[in-house]
Design a protein around this motif. Structure first.
Motif, PDB file in Angstrom:
ATOM      1  N   VAL A 113       0.850  -1.190   0.000  1.00  0.00           N
ATOM      2  CA  VAL A 113       0.000   0.000   0.000  1.00  0.00           C
ATOM      3  C   VAL A 113       0.885   1.239   0.000  1.00  0.00           C
ATOM      4  N   ASN A 114       0.342   2.319  -0.521  1.00  0.00           N
ATOM      5  CA  ASN A 114       1.072   3.566  -0.615  1.00  0.00           C
ATOM      6  C   ASN A 114       0.051   4.696  -0.538  1.00  0.00           C
ATOM      7  N   PRO A 115       0.329   5.715   0.289  1.00  0.00           N
ATOM      8  CA  PRO A 115      -0.641   6.809   0.404  1.00  0.00           C
ATOM      9  C   PRO A 115      -0.894   7.484  -0.942  1.00  0.00           C
ATOM     10  N   GLY A 116       0.065   7.373  -1.861  1.00  0.00           N
ATOM     11  CA  GLY A 116      -0.084   8.002  -3.174  1.00  0.00           C
ATOM     12  C   GLY A 116      -1.022   7.229  -4.092  1.00  0.00           C
ATOM     13  N   GLU A 117      -1.366   6.005  -3.720  1.00  0.00           N
ATOM     14  CA  GLU A 117      -2.220   5.200  -4.593  1.00  0.00           C
ATOM     15  C   GLU A 117      -3.514   4.870  -3.868  1.00  0.00           C
ATOM     16  N   MET A 118      -4.614   5.310  -4.439  1.00  0.00           N
ATOM     17  CA  MET A 118      -5.893   5.116  -3.784  1.00  0.00           C
ATOM     18  C   MET A 118      -6.278   3.647  -3.749  1.00  0.00           C
ATOM     19  N   GLU A 119      -6.808   3.220  -2.633  1.00  0.00           N
ATOM     20  CA  GLU A 119      -7.273   1.841  -2.484  1.00  0.00           C
ATOM     21  C   GLU A 119      -8.793   1.834  -2.459  1.00  0.00           C
ATOM     22  N   HIS A 120      -9.365   0.654  -2.605  1.00  0.00           N
ATOM     23  CA  HIS A 120     -10.828   0.559  -2.496  1.00  0.00           C
ATOM     24  C   HIS A 120     -11.211  -0.789  -1.922  1.00  0.00           C
ATOM     25  N   ILE A 121     -12.433  -0.846  -1.423  1.00  0.00           N
ATOM     26  CA  ILE A 121     -12.988  -2.118  -0.965  1.00  0.00           C
ATOM     27  C   ILE A 121     -14.469  -2.076  -1.321  1.00  0.00           C
ATOM     28  N   ASP A 122     -14.990  -3.216  -1.787  1.00  0.00           N
ATOM     29  CA  ASP A 122     -16.399  -3.255  -2.186  1.00  0.00           C
ATOM     30  C   ASP A 122     -17.211  -3.927  -1.100  1.00  0.00           C
ATOM     31  N   ILE A 123     -18.325  -3.319  -0.742  1.00  0.00           N
ATOM     32  CA  ILE A 123     -19.204  -3.980   0.217  1.00  0.00           C
ATOM     33  C   ILE A 123     -20.531  -4.265  -0.466  1.00  0.00           C
ATOM     34  N   HIS A 124     -21.139  -5.362  -0.081  1.00  0.00           N
ATOM     35  CA  HIS A 124     -22.426  -5.727  -0.658  1.00  0.00           C
ATOM     36  C   HIS A 124     -23.520  -4.993   0.092  1.00  0.00           C
ATOM     37  N   ALA A 125     -24.368  -4.334  -0.655  1.00  0.00           N
ATOM     38  CA  ALA A 125     -25.428  -3.547  -0.035  1.00  0.00           C
ATOM     39  C   ALA A 125     -26.275  -4.412   0.895  1.00  0.00           C
ATOM     40  N   GLU A 126     -26.536  -5.663   0.486  1.00  0.00           N
ATOM     41  CA  GLU A 126     -27.454  -6.506   1.272  1.00  0.00           C
ATOM     42  C   GLU A 126     -26.921  -6.843   2.658  1.00  0.00           C
ATOM     43  N   ILE A 127     -25.605  -6.934   2.766  1.00  0.00           N
ATOM     44  CA  ILE A 127     -25.012  -7.300   4.048  1.00  0.00           C
ATOM     45  C   ILE A 127     -25.471  -6.350   5.145  1.00  0.00           C
ATOM     46  N   LEU A 128     -25.761  -5.121   4.729  1.00  0.00           N
ATOM     47  CA  LEU A 128     -26.060  -4.104   5.722  1.00  0.00           C
ATOM     48  C   LEU A 128     -27.536  -4.053   6.089  1.00  0.00           C
ATOM     49  N   THR A 129     -28.310  -4.990   5.571  1.00  0.00           N
ATOM     50  CA  THR A 129     -29.736  -4.999   5.856  1.00  0.00           C
ATOM     51  C   THR A 129     -29.973  -4.889   7.363  1.00  0.00           C
ATOM     52  N   GLY A 130     -30.822  -3.977   7.736  1.00  0.00           N
ATOM     53  CA  GLY A 130     -31.175  -3.842   9.138  1.00  0.00           C
ATOM     54  C   GLY A 130     -30.116  -3.179   9.996  1.00  0.00           C
ATOM     55  N   ALA A 131     -28.997  -2.804   9.364  1.00  0.00           N
ATOM     56  CA  ALA A 131     -27.944  -2.156  10.141  1.00  0.00           C
ATOM     57  C   ALA A 131     -28.509  -0.900  10.806  1.00  0.00           C
ATOM     58  N   GLU A 132     -28.377  -0.836  12.105  1.00  0.00           N
ATOM     59  CA  GLU A 132     -28.988   0.283  12.810  1.00  0.00           C
ATOM     60  C   GLU A 132     -27.978   1.066  13.613  1.00  0.00           C
ATOM     61  N   ASP A 133     -28.150   2.351  13.642  1.00  0.00           N
ATOM     62  CA  ASP A 133     -27.331   3.250  14.461  1.00  0.00           C
ATOM     63  C   ASP A 133     -25.896   2.790  14.544  1.00  0.00           C
ATOM     64  N   THR A 134     -25.367   2.398  13.421  1.00  0.00           N
ATOM     65  CA  THR A 134     -24.019   1.884  13.501  1.00  0.00           C
ATOM     66  C   THR A 134     -23.167   2.644  12.508  1.00  0.00           C
ATOM     67  N   GLU A 135     -21.912   2.259  12.378  1.00  0.00           N
ATOM     68  CA  GLU A 135     -21.096   2.914  11.377  1.00  0.00           C
ATOM     69  C   GLU A 135     -20.197   1.892  10.720  1.00  0.00           C
ATOM     70  N   ILE A 136     -19.684   2.277   9.592  1.00  0.00           N
ATOM     71  CA  ILE A 136     -18.767   1.400   8.879  1.00  0.00           C
ATOM     72  C   ILE A 136     -17.376   1.988   9.042  1.00  0.00           C
ATOM     73  N   THR A 137     -16.442   1.131   9.402  1.00  0.00           N
ATOM     74  CA  THR A 137     -15.076   1.598   9.606  1.00  0.00           C
ATOM     75  C   THR A 137     -14.148   0.801   8.703  1.00  0.00           C
ATOM     76  N   VAL A 138     -13.238   1.494   8.067  1.00  0.00           N
ATOM     77  CA  VAL A 138     -12.250   0.802   7.244  1.00  0.00           C
ATOM     78  C   VAL A 138     -10.901   0.885   7.952  1.00  0.00           C
ATOM     79  N   GLU A 139     -10.175  -0.218   7.886  1.00  0.00           N
ATOM     80  CA  GLU A 139      -8.925  -0.317   8.628  1.00  0.00           C
ATOM     81  C   GLU A 139      -7.870  -0.973   7.734  1.00  0.00           C
ATOM     82  N   ALA A 140      -6.613  -0.600   7.930  1.00  0.00           N
ATOM     83  CA  ALA A 140      -5.523  -1.242   7.187  1.00  0.00           C
ATOM     84  C   ALA A 140      -4.539  -1.825   8.179  1.00  0.00           C
TER      85      ALA A 140
END
Ligand SMILES: Cc1cc2nc3c(=O)[nH]c(=O)nc-3n(C[C@H](O)[C@H](O)[C@H](O)COP(=O)(O)OP(=O)(O)OC[C@H]3O[C@@H](n4cnc5c(N)ncnc54)[C@H](O)[C@@H]3O)c2cc1C
Ligand code: SF4
Lengths: 448, 125
Positions: free
Chosen positions: A417-444
């Motif tokens: 990884v390099n701060p100069g190169e953008m990274e991405h991650i794909d999440i499936h919309a369905e996984i979040l069904t019913g997700a309540e008062d929560t947040e999504i956090t990305v970590e390396a």
């Protein structure tokens, strides 16, 4: 002076790759009247001056120069019937979506639009932003300004050059100046790693034996009328210059390639919520800002290193803007924030819009296990929602994880990884069904 | 024996590939992660090539310069010789996209072509 008024379904501000892709997508989504307003005299944005190759590898599977890449979109925009208002500087976006701009021939022009797409790109950080001490002679340029002078206006800016900052623009200008007969004495970088892409170090610096000085910075500029030289020094672990290592490099030009700042005066004035990490508007998975009728894409949202990413996310912005006008979707609903966890500088989009259970058009589980629009699901434009982010520091093999309410919802391991190169991650919309008062956090997390 | 470390630029992984050999003979090649990287390192060791991108002067257009490039990569060692030739040329509108502006640039067998067209319509690139 007579005022001119026009009505459009979708109005795009900026005719760079972002604005062009958004406008084309809005037309293809069904919007009939789409306009791009651009302050420059030609479309293409920054790509008009990026004459080097390195565009389109992921979008067109072909390596193109900036003008060729932009040219493909300009052609499509023309074919799709996108209208173009050039030489027109947007001054303000009013509350009802009316855009005020000034054009030398037409005077003040009002463009009323059902949805607006912001695609103003970014500008460069200057010597003022860095506060470099010394005299104030001629010969100090931002790298992009020098690029425009050399590649579009036929003005050579200097003969003996020092470049501060190892970002892509700086390295590309090191090669460009060398090919045009200048001598680049050094590229000086304050961090202990390269800011730009490795391929640019290989093809722009190594090919021409241009020294790269990592962990160094410019401490002073000297010269009365014209730059006569710069002093450089090593920096300590807090990035403070160690003056005992100071040395002089004679040169007549200093180019600054020290970062870009999203161009967001209009956005701020429109009262749109901003992100302190990106200096751009906060957006959701539809590229929608905190003002439901205003969308944003490209460098105005966050600084992109690849135009290909810009094109992809801008199409999404254009489609969303058209859907907003035609179907009233996306509506603004409850939002889940996406935040940067350890090792991450920022995540974009900053929030995901969730449709509530009570939504009138909520449709229940269709029996195949997949829920469709509504029902507390996050309905991305596609099934997968792509989170873009940057890491804080370079690393070897690293696992990128997206968490939601203590659960891992997506994970990917990359080789480096390099701060100069953008990274991405794909999440499936369905996984979040019913997700309540929560947040999504990305970590390396570096794994060796 | 010549040894060279080559950073592969085909994809962002940027593998460091070690090549050793003599003349046109490669003895060993290590550190690549895919066939494209291996091929790149071989070529880079034997005859490194680059696409040259620059501008030419154009008369009759709103802007004084036009972006151009070599139709294919040319040997790295020829870059400056090509620049000297290109710098001396001047062209006139109209110019089509991908029109050949200089044939067989500096004896490389490769042409210099226009990246965009140049006409009068501002909607044209
Ligand atoms: C020097 C340089 C080299 C690069 N090299 C590469 C590369 O090799 N490969 C790659 O993939 N990517 C590269 N990039 C990145 C890529 O070019 C950008 O990410 C991309 O151009 C961003 O597109 P944009 O449309 O958001 O912004 P821009 O291209 O900057 O377009 C913004 C447009 O908005 C207009 N505008 C702004 N404010 C207003 C206003 N108030 N009214 C009207 N118009 C306005 C501007 O005039 C401009 O035309 C490079 C970028 C730079 C700067
Ligand atoms: S060797 Fe393959 S994986 Fe490694 S950088 Fe080259 S193309 Fe990418």
């Amino acid at each position: 002076m007579q005022e001119k008024r026009y009505d459009f379904e979708v109005a795009v501000i900026g005719a760079g790759p972002a604005g062009l892709a958004a406008a084309i997508a809005a037309r293809r989504q069904g919007a009939k009247k789409v306009i791009i307003i651009e302050r420059d005299t030609a479309p293409g944005g920054i790509l008009q001056q990026c004459i080097h190759a390195g565009f389109g590898l992921s979008y067109f599977q072909k390596e193109l120069t900036g003008p060729e890449y932009a040219g493909r979109f300009i052609k499509q925009a023309k074919e799709e019937g996108v209208e173009l208002l050039l030489d027109s500087m947007v001054l303000n976006i009013e509350e009802d979506g009316t855009i005020l701009c000034s054009n030398p021939g037409k005077g003040l022009v009002y463009v009323r639009a059902g949805a607006v797409v912001l695609a103003m790109g970014c500008r460069e950080r200057t010597r003022f932003n860095l506060r470099i001490p010394g005299t104030r002679p001629a010969g100090v340029y931002t790298a992009g300004a020098a690029q425009r002078l050399i590649n579009r206006q036929n003005e050579m800016v200097g003969k003996k050059v020092v470049i501060l900052g190892s970002g892509d623009i700086g390295m590309i200008m090191a090669r460009r100046m060398t090919l045009e007969g200048a001598k680049v004495e050094a590229v000086v970088e304050i961090m202990d790693y390269l800011a730009g892409l490795t391929r640019n170090k290989v093809q722009c610096l190594d090919d021409f034996d241009i020294p790269l000085l990592l962990g160094h910075t410019v401490t002073r500029i000297t010269g009365e009328y014209r730059v006569e030289g710069v002093w450089i020094a090593q920096v300590d672990e807090h990035r403070r210059p160690d003056l005992s290592t100071e040395r002089f490099i004679a040169c007549d030009t200093l180019l600054l390639s020290v970062g870009l700042l999203p161009e967001n005066e209009l956005t701020r004035a429109a009262g749109i919520r901003m992100s302190a990490a990106t200096n751009g508007p906060m957006i959701n998975q539809y590229m929608q800002t905190s003002r439901a009728d205003i969308f944003a894409c490209g460098n105005v949202v966050h600084v992109n290193d690849l135009a290909d990413n810009v094109s992809a996310e801008s199409e999404l912005a254009g489609r969303s803007a058209a859907r907003y006008v035609l179907e009233g979707f996306p509506k603004r609903n409850r939002e889940i924030p996406c935040t940067a966890g350890s090792g991450i500088r920022y995540v974009c989009p900053q929030m995901l819009s969730v449709r509530e259970e009570e939504d009138a058009d909520c449709k229940e589980d269709q029996g195949d296990g997949r829920k469709i629009e509504g029902c507390g699901t996050i309905t991305g434009d596609r099934e997968e929602i792509r989170l873009y982010f940057r890491v804080k520091a370079p690393g070897a093999k690293t696992t990128l994880t997206a968490w939601c309410g203590g659960r891992v919802i997506a994970e990917r391991t990359v080789r480096r990884v390099n701060p100069g190169e953008m990274e991405h991650i794909d999440i499936h919309a369905e996984i979040l069904t019913g997700a309540e008062d929560t947040e999504i956090t990305v970590e390396a997390r570096e794994v060796g | 024996m010549r040894e060279q470390e080559i950073i592969c630029t085909i994809c962002p992984a940027g593998c460091h590939i070690q090549v050793s050999g003599q003349g046109q003979d490669i003895k060993s090649i290590e550190g690549y992660s895919c066939p494209r990287g291996k091929e790149y390192a071989e070529n880079e060791f034997l005859c490194p090539v680059r696409t040259l991108t620059t501008t030419v002067k154009v008369d009759g257009a709103e802007e004084p310069l036009l972006a151009v490039r070599t139709a294919k990569p040319i040997p790295k060692s020829k870059l400056f010789e090509c620049m000297d030739i290109i710098r001396k040329e001047r062209f006139r509108v109209p110019i089509e996209q991908y029109q050949v502006l200089i044939k067989d640039l500096a004896g490389t067998g490769i042409d210099l072509i226009a990246c965009s067209e140049r006409k009068g319509d501002p909607y044209d690139i």
